[in-house]
Design an enzyme around this catalytic site. Structure first.
Site, PDB file in Angstrom:
ATOM      1  N   GLY A 132       0.609  -5.847 -11.600  1.00 22.91           N
ATOM      2  CA  GLY A 132       1.010  -6.901 -10.796  1.00 22.91           C
ATOM      3  C   GLY A 132       0.293  -6.406  -9.081  1.00 22.91           C
ATOM      4  N   SER A 184      -0.628   5.205  -6.273  1.00 22.01           N
ATOM      5  CA  SER A 184      -1.653   4.560  -5.312  1.00 22.01           C
ATOM      6  C   SER A 184      -3.160   5.087  -5.450  1.00 22.01           C
ATOM      7  CB  SER A 184      -0.995   4.744  -3.932  1.00 22.01           C
ATOM      8  OG  SER A 184       0.093   4.258  -3.812  1.00 22.01           O
ATOM      9  N   ARG A 185      -3.411   5.402  -6.618  1.00 19.02           N
ATOM     10  CA  ARG A 185      -4.833   6.180  -6.919  1.00 19.02           C
ATOM     11  C   ARG A 185      -5.917   5.458  -7.345  1.00 19.02           C
ATOM     12  NH1 ARG A 185      -5.340   7.481 -12.015  1.00 19.02           N
ATOM     13  NH2 ARG A 185      -6.994   8.612 -11.769  1.00 19.02           N
ATOM     14  N   THR A 187      -7.426   2.224  -6.926  1.00 16.63           N
ATOM     15  CA  THR A 187      -8.464   1.522  -6.157  1.00 16.63           C
ATOM     16  C   THR A 187      -9.351   2.810  -5.667  1.00 16.63           C
ATOM     17  OG1 THR A 187      -6.941  -0.233  -5.569  1.00 16.63           O
ATOM     18  CG2 THR A 187      -9.182   0.175  -4.358  1.00 16.63           C
ATOM     19  N   GLU A 230       2.365   2.145  -2.868  1.00 15.93           N
ATOM     20  CA  GLU A 230       3.668   2.693  -2.750  1.00 15.93           C
ATOM     21  C   GLU A 230       4.296   2.557  -1.296  1.00 15.93           C
ATOM     22  OE1 GLU A 230       3.756   6.587  -5.200  1.00 15.93           O
ATOM     23  OE2 GLU A 230       1.841   6.346  -4.363  1.00 15.93           O
TER      24      GLU A 230
END
Lengths: 812, 160
Positions: free
Chosen positions: A519, A561-562, A564, A769
């Site tokens: 998502g 959150s790693r 990208t 996050e």
């Protein structure tokens, strides 16, 4: 189109599948001969399983397999191998799977579950993590010492309920407290909450007669599932295939491994027929993992000028029954647990503690939503004690280039700027000015200056008496609050990603990575990066959606959150590799040197003479000369990335380099508190993040808005509620409320600060996050600024707010 | 087939369907398991989350707490019936363009709720849009862009 690939707002590439309902999730799949599994769960929070009789269940028509813990001598876990596939002689939480059935229909499986007889001997439950630390507390894991874990990083203490004790020491906190003008100590509490993805966990496994296993599952991490399963079962990874189709929300709850081992073993027991399990919503709450609870104690010493000289922090994490993932939350929130502040003297103890409750796992923010409840509430309290504006107080103490973090990492100009984030949100909320048109309602704007004068007789203690909070005759008070945050990816120092770009005959490109887009929009932003780096039109990038360990390149997990950043860096390297191959072939074909060539829009040409050019379709499968001689071959770009420069942390002092990159942020809020009901309306929420570089603005804004609203859930609505025996009382969406469209802030303003990160792709950092972090304290700080009431326990439910505003009123 | 099964006839996405079903079969299970219309999702099975929303005679209804037989003689629209072959409906285009989608699980229910609203109220206010989707839970988007998308669809369809 190759212009503006980075920073624009490309619509997500999975839009059509999702708006037509054709996106396939794990529970939508059906294999030939597939069986359906159901679980029997423990009705006790803590009990010895004396006997299980499955005879009647096995005899039921249509039942193909019944398993209990006695059949399954396997333990699984990412960081701490403490979790049995089914309860092993002892149930450790209400809702723990005790037995499982596979049958030809869901109905028969459910009927069979009811026929299983279990003889329990109830044990004393352990429902409070602080009490679990007492010497006479019952042990949740009496054999803790024998469990496998990553030694040297985590340290379970046998004979106690402590799964891990993270220690950090910087400077000399004790000595520094003696030099402080004020010492302020507070305790805070965050209850367990749940991810509540709209798709409950679903897994299908097929154990094949040859001994290999195929799994389709709702997981964030196909390679983590494969790895952990191979370790637990003692099988080669090459014998296990894990496929992840579309995923209906995850938020950390689908990281690591969950129902996959059980369905795999049911499939084997059922004679190698595929088995599917789909968790019921009730099981999603009580059987699958939640977020850990937190008891926090923060002691802060400041001098008269408002500099923090010393801080002592104790985090006691309520891990629940298993801490396979939770130990790393205790560690990660330990090394970042003082917030983005420059503090020379810190003592930190972060303990992960077993209780007999559903177990915690990663949840968007990985401990930081919880710890920032304590830190950012405390910072406002300290500012209030100093009679200093909360923004001014933070600005005196926030990290800046040249400062060191509590683990000794030096902040540079590339690290990002929390100050800029705070400035931006303060400006956006008009900090220091009175609240917007409140129809006569009053406003506390957070300026603590002038407080500490005599409080009105009817006001609770600490009421701001600066004259701004005024009367409550209309029952509504408007107020503003601010809070900051930070987080770095919490992951092992050798975490890796990889990417493959396969050119097709028509010079389109299949992009293979194993990051899961549940998502966030990663698939779209990574496709943008691929197109940009290959200098190809966006439309030529074909992102391969299904992740399949048989075909997709390795990736650790889509968490923290790693992706990208790490996936993006892999893609950049893969594009370089592919472009080099194209140039090598074209150079030979055109009889020039490779570095004389340039590529653009699917054409490779001579820089000095662009008329000398080849279309990619003549190159990417190999080049054929006029006489038929051919060179080159299919172009496949390959790229990988491993987190570089990270170190393990010293076990005694916590010093070292744990963070690939820090993403900083800040929130400012304007709320209206209805003092007659305790209800909170969020009028405006401004949220700024230093993302380094926006890759896709629309998707980035989507992450912020969605994260903020999830933060509102943790702030106001959500908590697990138990009875005295440890039975979860609100395992449904009727009794456990997540925000609906009517609960969202009237206005959310995402702001992006762009201080480029020297190692990120285009300078980018992760921001998946972060929007959720510090939403609870920003609201609590506004409540204080409006009413003078400081609430230290979440959630800020109408009941809690009302009772805090009316201390004379009892719950009954 | 069991003797207690009953025959039902209903219209699904414009086509008439006749089937024999168990009286206890939910409309959701009928759609998903018997007809393989997987775009209708089960989020809780108890009528709490709204993710199983379909349109029954044009009105949003929770398919998980309706029996299949209750739809007999009526018209059901699922997400599979919203677009015309490969051509997306305006509201679907707006969901994509406005970024109203994340994981996509609740998207069908949101689109159907929005579609029903716009058919009865072509130019709704944002409050009316919120009311119309308030029975559908979404954990990803924070709802704001979903409201934006339905509002945009209203404008593009010349509502009002």
């Amino acid at each position: 189109m190759t212009e503006n690939l980075i920073g624009g707002s490309f619509p997500r590439i999975d839009g059509v599948e999702k708006v037509t309902g054709s996106a396939t999730y794990a529970a939508d799949m059906k294999l030939p001969g597939m069986l359906y599994a159901r679980l029997l769960t423990s009705p006790h929070a803590h009990a010895t399983i004396r006997d299980i009789n499955t005879e009647k269940a096995k005899a039921l028509y249509g039942v193909k397999a019944v398993l209990t813990g006695a059949d399954l001598p396997y333990r699984v876990g990412l960081y701490m191998v403490d979790k049995p596939v089914l309860a092993d002689g002892k149930a450790r939480y209400f809702g723990e799977p005790v037995a499982a059935v596979a049958a030809i229909s869901e109905e028969i499986a459910e009927e069979a579950v009811k026929l299983i007889e279990v003889d329990y001997e109830p044990l004393e439950p352990v429902l409070d993590a602080k009490k679990a630390l007492e010497a006479d507390a019952p042990l949740v894991h009496p054999d803790l010492d024998s469990y496998e874990c990553i030694r040297g990083v985590f340290c379970p203490k046998g004979g106690t309920n402590i799964a891990n004790h993270f220690r950090l020491k910087k400077g000399d906190a004790e000595e520094a407290f003696t030099r402080c003008d004020k010492i302020i100590e507070n305790e805070f509490y965050v209850p367990q909450v749940q991810h509540v993805p709209m798709e409950t966990h679903a897994s299908i496994a097929h154990w094949k007669p040859k001994g290999n296993i195929e799994i389709w599952t709702s997981a964030q991490s196909p390679f983590a599932v494969r790895h952990l399963l191979s370790v637990a079962l003692g099988m080669s990874q090459s014998m296990i295939r894990v496929v992840v189709p579309y995923l209906g929300g995850a938020f950390g709850g689908k990281a690591g491994i969950h129902l996959e081992p059980l369905v795999a073993l049911l499939s084997k027991a059922a004679g190698y027929r595929p088995v599917r399990i789909v968790a019921t919503r009730e099981q999603e709450f009580m059987t699958l993992p939640c977020r850990q609870g937190l008891h926090a104690r923060v002691k802060t010493g400041v001098n008269a000028e408002g500099r923090i000289l010393s801080q002592e922090i104790e985090y006691i994490w309520d891990a629940g029954a298993y801490a396979d993932y939770g130990v790393n939350i205790g560690r990660a929130s330990g090394y970042s647990g003082a917030g983005p502040y420059e503090i020379d003297n810190v003592k930190m103890d972060s303990l992960t503690v077993y209780t007999t409750k559903p177990f915690g796992t990663a949840y968007r923010g990985f401990g930081h939503v919880e710890l920032f409840w304590a830190i950012e509430s405390q910072m406002d309290i300290v500012a209030q004690e100093l009679k200093m504006d909360p923004v001014e107080f933070r600005m005196k103490n926030l990290l800046k280039p040249g400062a060191t973090t509590i683990t000794g990492e030096e902040i540079t100009k590339y690290t990002g700027s929390v100050r800029k984030c705070l400035e931006e949100v303060a400006k956006e909320i008009k900090w220091g000015e009175t609240c917007g048109d409140g129809g006569g309602e009053t406003c506390g704007d957070g300026g603590a200056r002038g407080r500490g004068e005599s409080a009105p007789a009817d006001a609770p203690t600490n009421a701001p008496t600066n004259g701004r909070h005024g009367s409550r005759s209309k029952g509504k008070v408007r107020a503003k609050g601010i809070a900051v945050l930070h987080k770095a990816p919490a992951m092992p120092p050798n975490t890796a990603s990889s990417a493959i770009m396969k050119f097709n005959e028509d010079a389109t490109v299949d992009l293979l990575v194993s990051g899961i887009d549940y998502g966030q929009g990663t698939a779209t932003s990574l496709s943008q990066i691929a197109a940009h780096e290959l200098k190809l039109p966006f439309e030529r990038i074909h992102f391969i959606w299904n992740k399949d360990t048989d075909f997709s390149p390795y990736d650790w997990q889509t968490v923290a959150s790693r992706f990208t950043v790490m996936g993006g860096l892999s893609i950049i390297k893969a594009a370089e590799d592919a472009t080099r191959q194209i140039k090598d072939v074209a150079a030979e074909a055109l009889n020039v040197k490779p570095d004389a060539l340039e590529v653009k829009d699917g054409v490779v040409f001579v820089k000095e003479d662009p008329s000398l050019a080849l279309d990619y379709t003549d190159v990417v499968m190999g080049y054929k000369f006029d006489n038929g001689n051919s060179i080159g071959g299919p172009v496949i770009g390959r790229g990988n990335y491993i987190a570089e420069g990270l170190t393990n942390l010293d076990p005694e002092t916590g010093q070292g380099l744990p963070a690939l990159n820090w993403t900083y942020g800040a929130h400012a809020v304007e709320i209206e508190v209805d003092t007659r009901t305790g209800d909170i309306e969020i009028l405006k929420l401004a949220s700024a993040f230093d993302v380094g570089k926006v890759i896709n603005e629309g998707l980035c804004r989507g992450q912020v808005i969605g994260g903020c609203v999830q933060g509102v859930g943790s702030a106001i609505h959500e908590q697990y509620i138990y009875d005295k025996a440890g039975r979860l009382l609100n395992a449904s969406l009727t009794d456990y409320k997540i925000p609906t469209v009517k609960d969202i802030p009237h206005e959310i303003t995402p702001i992006f600060v762009e201080t480029p990160h020297d190692k990120g792709p285009f300078g980018a950092r992760g921001v998946a996050e972060h929007p959720m972090i510090s939403v609870p304290p920003v609201i609590a700080n506004a409540i204080f600024n409006g009413t003078g009431v400081r609430i230290k326990e979440l959630p800020l439910s109408p009941e809690r707010v009302f009772l805090a505003l009316n201390p004379g009123r009892s719950k009954t | 087939m069991e003797s207690s099964d009953m025959e039902i006839t209903l219209t699904i996405n414009g086509a008439q369907v006749t089937a024999r079903v168990d009286p206890g079969l939910s409309l959701l299970a009928f759609l998903r398991e018997h007809l393989d219309l997987k775009g209708t999702r089960e989020g809780c099975g108890k009528g709490d989350c709204g993710n199983c929303t379909v349109l029954l005679d044009g009105q949003p209804a929770l398919s998980c707490i309706l029996f299949a037989f209750q739809a007999s003689g009526r018209s059901v629209t699922t997400i599979e019936g919203v677009s015309e072959k490969e051509r997306l409906a305006v509201i679907q285009e707006c969901f994509i363009e406005k970024g109203a989608i994340q994981c996509g699980f609740c998207t069908p229910a949101m689109i159907l709720s929005g579609k029903a609203l716009l058919e009865s109220n072509p130019r709704p206010s944002r409050e009316e849009i919120s009311e119309a989707i308030s029975g559908v839970l979404c954990r990803c988007t924070g709802y704001q862009k979903i409201v934006d998308a339905i509002e945009e669809a209203s404008l593009r369809q010349g509502g009002g």
